[in-house]
Scaffold this active site. Sequence first.
Site, short mmCIF file in Angstrom:
data_model
loop_
_atom_site.label_atom_id
_atom_site.label_comp_id
_atom_site.label_asym_id
_atom_site.label_seq_id
_atom_site.Cartn_x
_atom_site.Cartn_y
_atom_site.Cartn_z
N GLY A 40 11.28 81.65 -38.01
CA GLY A 40 10.65 81.36 -39.30
C GLY A 40 10.11 79.95 -39.33
O GLY A 40 8.95 79.69 -39.02
N ASP A 52 18.37 86.24 -35.36
CA ASP A 52 17.67 85.79 -36.57
C ASP A 52 18.39 84.60 -37.20
O ASP A 52 19.51 84.73 -37.69
CB ASP A 52 17.63 86.97 -37.55
N GLY A 53 17.71 83.45 -37.20
CA GLY A 53 18.24 82.28 -37.89
C GLY A 53 18.36 81.06 -36.99
O GLY A 53 19.12 81.10 -36.01
N GLY A 54 17.60 80.04 -37.30
CA GLY A 54 17.72 78.78 -36.56
C GLY A 54 17.20 78.83 -35.14
O GLY A 54 17.55 77.95 -34.33
N MET A 113 18.08 92.68 -46.77
CA MET A 113 19.30 91.97 -47.19
C MET A 113 19.55 92.36 -48.64
O MET A 113 19.40 91.55 -49.57
CB MET A 113 19.09 90.45 -47.02
N HIS A 155 8.46 89.78 -38.71
CA HIS A 155 9.76 89.99 -39.35
C HIS A 155 9.59 89.72 -40.85
O HIS A 155 9.05 88.68 -41.23
CB HIS A 155 10.76 89.03 -38.73
N MET A 175 22.74 87.96 -36.95
CA MET A 175 22.42 86.82 -37.82
C MET A 175 23.09 85.57 -37.24
O MET A 175 24.31 85.53 -37.09
CB MET A 175 22.94 87.05 -39.24
N SER A 217 8.91 85.08 -38.70
CA SER A 217 9.45 85.54 -39.98
C SER A 217 8.57 85.02 -41.10
O SER A 217 8.47 83.81 -41.32
CB SER A 217 10.88 85.02 -40.15
N MET A 266 15.10 90.32 -49.86
CA MET A 266 16.36 89.82 -50.45
C MET A 266 16.41 90.20 -51.93
O MET A 266 15.40 90.13 -52.62
CB MET A 266 16.42 88.29 -50.32
N GLY A 287 19.84 84.40 -46.24
CA GLY A 287 19.41 84.03 -47.59
C GLY A 287 18.29 83.00 -47.60
O GLY A 287 17.49 82.98 -48.52
N PHE A 288 18.23 82.18 -46.57
CA PHE A 288 17.25 81.10 -46.56
C PHE A 288 16.74 80.84 -45.15
O PHE A 288 17.49 81.00 -44.19
CB PHE A 288 17.88 79.81 -47.12
N GLY A 289 15.49 80.39 -45.09
CA GLY A 289 14.94 79.95 -43.81
C GLY A 289 15.33 78.50 -43.55
O GLY A 289 15.86 77.81 -44.43
N GLY A 290 15.08 78.05 -42.34
CA GLY A 290 15.23 76.63 -42.02
C GLY A 290 16.65 76.13 -41.83
O GLY A 290 16.88 74.92 -41.85
C1 DX5 Z 1 17.39 84.36 -43.20
C2 DX5 Z 1 16.33 85.31 -42.75
C3 DX5 Z 1 15.56 84.86 -41.57
C4 DX5 Z 1 14.79 83.59 -41.75
C5 DX5 Z 1 14.86 82.89 -40.44
O1 DX5 Z 1 18.17 84.97 -44.15
O2 DX5 Z 1 16.89 86.57 -42.43
O3 DX5 Z 1 14.70 85.87 -41.07
O4 DX5 Z 1 13.45 83.76 -42.11
O5 DX5 Z 1 14.25 81.68 -40.59
P1 DX5 Z 1 14.53 80.44 -39.65
O6 DX5 Z 1 13.94 80.78 -38.29
O7 DX5 Z 1 13.77 79.36 -40.35
O8 DX5 Z 1 16.00 80.20 -39.59
ZN ZN Z 2 15.59 88.02 -41.34
#
Ligand code: DX5
Ligand code: ZN
Length: 219
Positions: free
Chosen positions: A196, A174-176, A67, A32, A136, A7, A36, A141-144
């Site tokens: 990501g 997607d996510g974590g 998103m 990916h 999801m 991502s 947003m 909304g955020f990575g990490g």
């Molecule tokens: C979150 C995004 C994800 C994000 C995932 O809203 O949709 O695509 O980049 O990042 P990680 O892998 O860091 O959770």
């Molecule tokens: Zn995503």
Amino acid sequence: MIKIAPSLLSSDFTRLGEEVRAAESAGADMLHIDVMDGHFVPNITIGPFIVEAVRKTTKLPLDVHLMIEEPDRYIKDFAAAGADFLTVHVEASIHLNRTVSLIRENSVKPGVSLNPATPVCSLDFILPDVDLVLVMSVNPGFGGQGFISGSLDKIKAIKENAAKRGLKTLIAVDGGVRPENSRDIAGAGADILVMGAAFFGSGDYKALMGEMRKLLDTR
Ligand code: DX5
Ligand code: ZN
């Protein structure tokens, strides 16, 4: 074979082209891209111009995750920018069937995404019309962020539902996602793992991809 989709949200945007090329040469299967709008999610990221720039930099399939509210207004622009998959949120489209049809009319593969608290039954009447479901596993909304473990049951339920109906719908998560939980996620039925922070924070993308292939036993 399970696919890995880095991502770009966690990449170094001051060197976006280099990051895209590095992910590709490390063996990523697709990219990916998180769009947003500051309304559907509390963050603002990128638009069609950046997708177009990424498209010029790589041959990898681009999985564009919208998103955004009122996604219909932007489908044409993201299709023209070179998206291969366009994924919209079931929570963001009032006329989801229309949105999915519009994506297909623009020669792009449609995907739908579910927030963590959105039930699997919201897919009942759209599943046959999409190529991909994006589960999801964090609040978008955020990575990490940390993986929400209840997502595993959700992936299983969607997989079973699709199989029962004879559908070959791809399931992306997607996510974590990180090496430590990737086997469980793959075991639940995921086809595509979006990564990501774990990918771009690894420092060595080739080594990370090697570790993932070994863990998932796919190459
Ligand atoms: C979150 C995004 C994800 C994000 C995932 O809203 O949709 O695509 O980049 O990042 P990680 O892998 O860091 O959770
Ligand atoms: Zn995503």
